[in-house]
Design a protein around this motif. Sequence first.
Motif, PDB file in Angstrom:
ATOM      1  N   ALA A   7      40.638  35.970  62.043  1.00 48.25           N
ATOM      2  CA  ALA A   7      39.668  35.819  60.956  1.00 48.25           C
ATOM      3  C   ALA A   7      38.874  34.530  61.127  1.00 48.25           C
ATOM      4  O   ALA A   7      39.388  33.528  61.636  1.00 48.25           O
ATOM      5  CB  ALA A   7      40.377  35.829  59.610  1.00 48.25           C
ATOM      6  N   GLN A   8      37.646  34.570  60.676  1.00 49.09           N
ATOM      7  CA  GLN A   8      36.737  33.428  60.717  1.00 49.09           C
ATOM      8  C   GLN A   8      36.397  33.006  59.291  1.00 49.09           C
ATOM      9  O   GLN A   8      36.624  33.748  58.341  1.00 49.09           O
ATOM     10  CB  GLN A   8      35.459  33.812  61.475  1.00 49.09           C
ATOM     11  N   LEU A  13      35.302  35.657  51.881  1.00 49.30           N
ATOM     12  CA  LEU A  13      34.951  36.464  50.703  1.00 49.30           C
ATOM     13  C   LEU A  13      35.356  37.930  50.860  1.00 49.30           C
ATOM     14  O   LEU A  13      35.943  38.502  49.925  1.00 49.30           O
ATOM     15  CB  LEU A  13      33.471  36.322  50.363  1.00 49.30           C
ATOM     16  N   PRO A  14      35.087  38.578  52.003  1.00 47.98           N
ATOM     17  CA  PRO A  14      35.584  39.952  52.158  1.00 47.98           C
ATOM     18  C   PRO A  14      37.113  40.047  52.068  1.00 47.98           C
ATOM     19  O   PRO A  14      37.647  41.022  51.542  1.00 47.98           O
ATOM     20  CB  PRO A  14      35.080  40.380  53.540  1.00 47.98           C
ATOM     21  N   LEU A  15      37.816  39.022  52.563  1.00 48.56           N
ATOM     22  CA  LEU A  15      39.279  39.024  52.462  1.00 48.56           C
ATOM     23  C   LEU A  15      39.730  38.909  51.010  1.00 48.56           C
ATOM     24  O   LEU A  15      40.645  39.622  50.575  1.00 48.56           O
ATOM     25  CB  LEU A  15      39.876  37.890  53.295  1.00 48.56           C
ATOM     26  N   LEU A  16      39.102  38.031  50.250  1.00 51.41           N
ATOM     27  CA  LEU A  16      39.457  37.917  48.833  1.00 51.41           C
ATOM     28  C   LEU A  16      39.177  39.221  48.097  1.00 51.41           C
ATOM     29  O   LEU A  16      39.957  39.625  47.219  1.00 51.41           O
ATOM     30  CB  LEU A  16      38.710  36.752  48.187  1.00 51.41           C
ATOM     31  N   ASN A  31      48.195  39.715  42.288  1.00 53.64           N
ATOM     32  CA  ASN A  31      47.486  39.787  41.009  1.00 53.64           C
ATOM     33  C   ASN A  31      46.127  39.107  41.147  1.00 53.64           C
ATOM     34  O   ASN A  31      45.710  38.788  42.261  1.00 53.64           O
ATOM     35  CB  ASN A  31      48.325  39.148  39.893  1.00 53.64           C
ATOM     36  N   GLU A  32      45.445  38.873  40.040  1.00 56.18           N
ATOM     37  CA  GLU A  32      44.101  38.284  40.106  1.00 56.18           C
ATOM     38  C   GLU A  32      44.109  36.835  40.590  1.00 56.18           C
ATOM     39  O   GLU A  32      43.066  36.285  40.917  1.00 56.18           O
ATOM     40  CB  GLU A  32      43.369  38.397  38.757  1.00 56.18           C
ATOM     41  N   TYR A  33      45.295  36.222  40.649  1.00 51.92           N
ATOM     42  CA  TYR A  33      45.397  34.820  41.072  1.00 51.92           C
ATOM     43  C   TYR A  33      45.961  34.652  42.482  1.00 51.92           C
ATOM     44  O   TYR A  33      45.817  33.584  43.075  1.00 51.92           O
ATOM     45  CB  TYR A  33      46.276  34.033  40.102  1.00 51.92           C
ATOM     46  N   TYR A  34      46.634  35.654  42.968  1.00 52.94           N
ATOM     47  CA  TYR A  34      47.283  35.560  44.281  1.00 52.94           C
ATOM     48  C   TYR A  34      47.063  36.851  45.052  1.00 52.94           C
ATOM     49  O   TYR A  34      47.262  37.929  44.476  1.00 52.94           O
ATOM     50  CB  TYR A  34      48.785  35.311  44.134  1.00 52.94           C
ATOM     51  N   PRO A  35      46.718  36.749  46.305  1.00 54.07           N
ATOM     52  CA  PRO A  35      46.360  35.573  47.086  1.00 54.07           C
ATOM     53  C   PRO A  35      45.033  34.966  46.621  1.00 54.07           C
ATOM     54  O   PRO A  35      44.129  35.677  46.205  1.00 54.07           O
ATOM     55  CB  PRO A  35      46.251  36.086  48.516  1.00 54.07           C
ATOM     56  N   SER A  36      44.958  33.679  46.747  1.00 56.08           N
ATOM     57  CA  SER A  36      43.799  32.932  46.246  1.00 56.08           C
ATOM     58  C   SER A  36      42.995  32.350  47.414  1.00 56.08           C
ATOM     59  O   SER A  36      43.434  32.406  48.569  1.00 56.08           O
ATOM     60  CB  SER A  36      44.273  31.797  45.346  1.00 56.08           C
ATOM     61  N   PRO A  37      41.864  31.735  47.104  1.00 57.28           N
ATOM     62  CA  PRO A  37      41.119  31.039  48.164  1.00 57.28           C
ATOM     63  C   PRO A  37      41.957  29.969  48.873  1.00 57.28           C
ATOM     64  O   PRO A  37      41.735  29.692  50.049  1.00 57.28           O
ATOM     65  CB  PRO A  37      39.936  30.414  47.415  1.00 57.28           C
ATOM     66  N   VAL A  38      42.937  29.419  48.184  1.00 60.65           N
ATOM     67  CA  VAL A  38      43.812  28.411  48.806  1.00 60.65           C
ATOM     68  C   VAL A  38      44.593  29.034  49.960  1.00 60.65           C
ATOM     69  O   VAL A  38      44.648  28.471  51.058  1.00 60.65           O
ATOM     70  CB  VAL A  38      44.761  27.784  47.763  1.00 60.65           C
TER      71      VAL A  38
END
Length: 162
Positions: A7-8, A13-16, A31-38
Motif C-alpha cells: 500500500a502507498q 482513504l480507499p483503505l479507510l 466499528n466506526e472508530y477502528y481501524p482508524s487513520p492511526v
Amino acid sequence: MMKLARAQRQDALPLLRLYRLCANQPQSTWNEYYPSPVEVREDLDFGGLYVLRDAHRIVACASLILPEEGAETGDVFTPASKPCALARLGVLPDCQGRGYGKAMLCSMLHVARAQGYDAVRLLVGADNAPAIHLYEETGFIAVGETDAYDEHWLQMERLLTA
C-alpha cells in the motif's frame, strides 16, 4: 486480474472506506472508530500494509505487523524465532465469497515467508465463522482464546516452513 502491492500513502482513504464497509458486516469486530487513520499510518510506516487490486479498485487488504505484547504473544503460541502478526484482513463486502480473502491471505503468507518470518499469528473474533474457516483452510490452527479489546478472540497461528 488481481494484483498484490504494498500500500502507498494515496491508498489511505480507499483503505479507510474498505474498513468502514467491513465494519458493517455481521461478524465484524470493527466499528466506526477502528481501524482508524492511526492504524493505517502506522501500517504504512512499518511497510506491512498490502492491498489486492482488481482493474480499478482495492478489493482486499491486510497488514503484517510485529506481534503486540499480550494477545499475540505468550505461552499459547509455538516458540518462534521471528514471528509476525496478521492484522486487519478485510475484503469489500460486494467481493466477499469470491475467493479474494483466500487470495489475500495466501499472498500474505508468501510475503511473510519471503521476509524471513517463521510464524504468523492472529486474533479472530470467536463468532466469525467465515474467517475462522478461511484461516483453518489455509493451515492456521487455534491455539487459545483470549479476551482483549472488549472482544472474545481465538488465537491462531501458522508455522511457516522453508
